[in-house]
Design a protein around this motif. Structure first.
Motif, PDB file in Angstrom:
ATOM      1  N   CYS A  44       0.844  -1.197   0.000  1.00 44.67           N
ATOM      2  CA  CYS A  44       0.000   0.000   0.000  1.00 44.67           C
ATOM      3  C   CYS A  44       0.876   1.241   0.000  1.00 44.67           C
ATOM      4  O   CYS A  44       1.978   1.255   0.558  1.00 44.67           O
ATOM      5  CB  CYS A  44      -0.915   0.025   1.218  1.00 44.67           C
ATOM      6  SG  CYS A  44      -1.915  -1.467   1.414  1.00 44.67           S
TER       7      CYS A  44
ATOM      8  N   GLN B  59       1.196   5.634   0.652  1.00 40.13           N
ATOM      9  CA  GLN B  59       0.804   6.655   1.629  1.00 40.13           C
ATOM     10  C   GLN B  59       0.557   6.061   3.016  1.00 40.13           C
ATOM     11  O   GLN B  59      -0.328   6.493   3.750  1.00 40.13           O
ATOM     12  CB  GLN B  59      -0.447   7.408   1.166  1.00 40.13           C
ATOM     13  CG  GLN B  59      -0.195   8.340  -0.002  1.00 40.13           C
ATOM     14  CD  GLN B  59      -1.400   9.158  -0.361  1.00 40.13           C
ATOM     15  OE1 GLN B  59      -2.505   8.875   0.083  1.00 40.13           O
ATOM     16  NE2 GLN B  59      -1.200  10.174  -1.182  1.00 40.13           N
TER      17      GLN B  59
ATOM     18  N   SER C  30      -5.661   2.707  -1.353  1.00 40.65           N
ATOM     19  CA  SER C  30      -4.278   3.063  -1.680  1.00 40.65           C
ATOM     20  C   SER C  30      -3.385   1.844  -1.834  1.00 40.65           C
ATOM     21  O   SER C  30      -2.161   1.981  -1.847  1.00 40.65           O
ATOM     22  CB  SER C  30      -3.715   3.974  -0.580  1.00 40.65           C
ATOM     23  OG  SER C  30      -3.769   3.329   0.681  1.00 40.65           O
TER      24      SER C  30
ATOM     25  N   LYS D 214      -1.172   4.840  -4.960  1.00 38.63           N
ATOM     26  CA  LYS D 214      -0.765   6.058  -4.276  1.00 38.63           C
ATOM     27  C   LYS D 214       0.756   6.095  -4.152  1.00 38.63           C
ATOM     28  O   LYS D 214       1.411   5.043  -4.129  1.00 38.63           O
ATOM     29  CB  LYS D 214      -1.382   6.130  -2.876  1.00 38.63           C
ATOM     30  CG  LYS D 214      -2.905   6.128  -2.866  1.00 38.63           C
ATOM     31  CD  LYS D 214      -3.476   7.387  -3.480  1.00 38.63           C
ATOM     32  CE  LYS D 214      -4.992   7.402  -3.411  1.00 38.63           C
ATOM     33  NZ  LYS D 214      -5.578   8.625  -3.986  1.00 38.63           N
TER      34      LYS D 214
END
Length: 415
Positions: A115, A117, A125, A153
């Motif tokens: 993932c 962020q 994300s 992200k």
């Protein structure tokens, strides 16, 4: 290197020779009390640090083995809680990273995701299409290779491991995707992250006033859970109602209470429609710029308003007509004798009789004159009750003469 090795070998050979000589001397020498064994033991202990590894192993066969090198620590909150560890801290797209974990529930199904962020904003994300699943063993441990993929992200990135079924548990380990863009972390919303965990409901009912067009009211009940790490205190929601294709009209409402981190609570918010509203409506609930709930609401037609307008269209014209007639009757002029003559009927012209075409003085003339004379006396008020009751059959002007015969002369020769 060769010189150091030779020097070490010579030093080791000299030490070994000295130990052997000391041992032989101790064996050959006669025992002279208890001092000789003590001196030999002290000499061996003093020469032990200078022995090479092979001699040290022979001299101390039961010594403990050296401790292995320390491995990378597990990423977890505390001992006894789920934790994960990565084989590499950085890898490029297309590579693999080995994820190991411990402290999980036995035989639990887990998901492994990369993932971006730091997973702020949830699994939106994460690279969900390249995730992997694994089942823990009987001791709550697992080992799984995870392909490296670029999340939607930017980094900083993490490897997120979470349970699929049963009690919720998760853990994360920092990871760098080589070549993936890096951006500052967005500011996390204060007050926690709320999500709906149960089906919303609209409670309440309509009353008699609503049947006559009063605003319909309901109460929206929603069970929300706090997915953030901070408690949500007195959160502010936005409640909106929309009808048909129109956009909802939002109104802010603050709920008094606190939702602790990782807990859930029931939120109750009032909802009200405009006066006279009816049809199919949609109630929406928004928090932090995200729509959480959309609940349909069917509102019945206020038939009391329809009945009121029907009665108004019937009663008002009738009342206006009656008022107008009363005004006309009051403002029109009153002629003498008109009030008393109204009950007796309208007077006919002097030149006409009941029978059309009859000239004045014909049959029925006396009756007309008698009625007119009675009306005139009643209008003047000069007569008495006796006079009005005993009127003559004929007036002096129209009375037949006694000398004049009204009989038809007989024809000649008739009897």
């Amino acid at each position: 290197m060769n010189g150091e090795t030779g020097t070490g070998g010579a030093a080791g050979g000299g030490a070994r020779t000295g130990v052997l000589r000391a041992g032989r001397a101790a064996v050959r020498a006669p025992r002279r009390g208890r001092r000789r064994p003590v001196v030999a033991l002290v000499l061996c202990l003093a020469l032990a640090p200078a022995l090479p590894p092979a001699a040290a192993a022979q001299a101390a066969p039961y010594a403990a083995a050296p401790a292995p090198a320390a491995s990378a620590p597990y990423a977890g909150s505390a001992d006894g809680e789920p934790a994960v560890r990565l084989s590499d801290k950085e890898a490029g797209k297309g590579g693999t990273v080995t994820v190991t974990g411990r402290g999980w529930r036995p035989k639990a199904l887990l998901t492994l995701l990369i993932c971006g962020q730091n997973m702020i904003g949830g699994t939106n994300s994460c690279a969900n299409g390249d995730g992997r699943a694994v089942t823990t063993d009987t001791h709550g441990a697992f080992r799984r290779k995870l392909p490296v993929a670029e999340p939607p992200k930017p980094c900083p990135c993490v490897v997120h491991v979470a349970t699929v079924t049963g009690a919720a548990a998760d853990a994360e380990a920092p990871f760098t995707v080589a070549g993936h863009p890096v951006a500052p972390l967005p500011k996390e919303r204060a007050g926690g992250r709320l999500a709906v965990v149960a089906q919303p409901r609209l409670t309440g009912s309509s009353n008699l006033l609503t049947w006559f067009g009063a605003p319909a009211q309901r109460e929206l009940r929603v069970t929300v859970g706090n997915l953030g790490s901070a408690p949500a205190k007195d959160p502010v929601f936005q409640v909106g109602t929309s009808h048909g294709v129109f956009a909802p009209q939002w109104a802010e409402q603050q709920w008094r209470g606190t939702v602790p981190a990782g807990k859930k609570a029931e939120v109750r918010l009032p909802v009200e429609l405009p006066a006279g509203a009816h049809g199919d409506y949609l109630v929406s609930l928004k928090y932090g710029g995200k729509v959480l709930v959309e609940q349909p609401w069917g509102v019945g037609r206020p038939w009391g308003v329809t009945l009121f307008w029907v009665l108004l269209c019937v009663v008002v014209p009738t009342a206006v007509f009656r008022i107008g007639m009363a005004v006309v009757d009051r403002v029109r002029p009153h002629l003498p004798g008109r009030d008393h003559g109204r009950s007796a009927g309208r007077t006919r012209p002097a030149g006409r009789t009941h029978a059309a075409g009859r000239p004045p003085g014909a049959a029925g003339t006396g009756k007309r004159i008698r009625n007119r004379t009675a009306r005139e006396r009643a209008g003047d008020g000069t007569g008495t009750p006796d006079d009005s009751a005993a009127l003559p059959w004929f007036t002096p002007d129209t009375a037949p003469s006694t000398t004049t015969s009204t009989e038809r002369p007989t024809s000649k020769g008739s009897a």
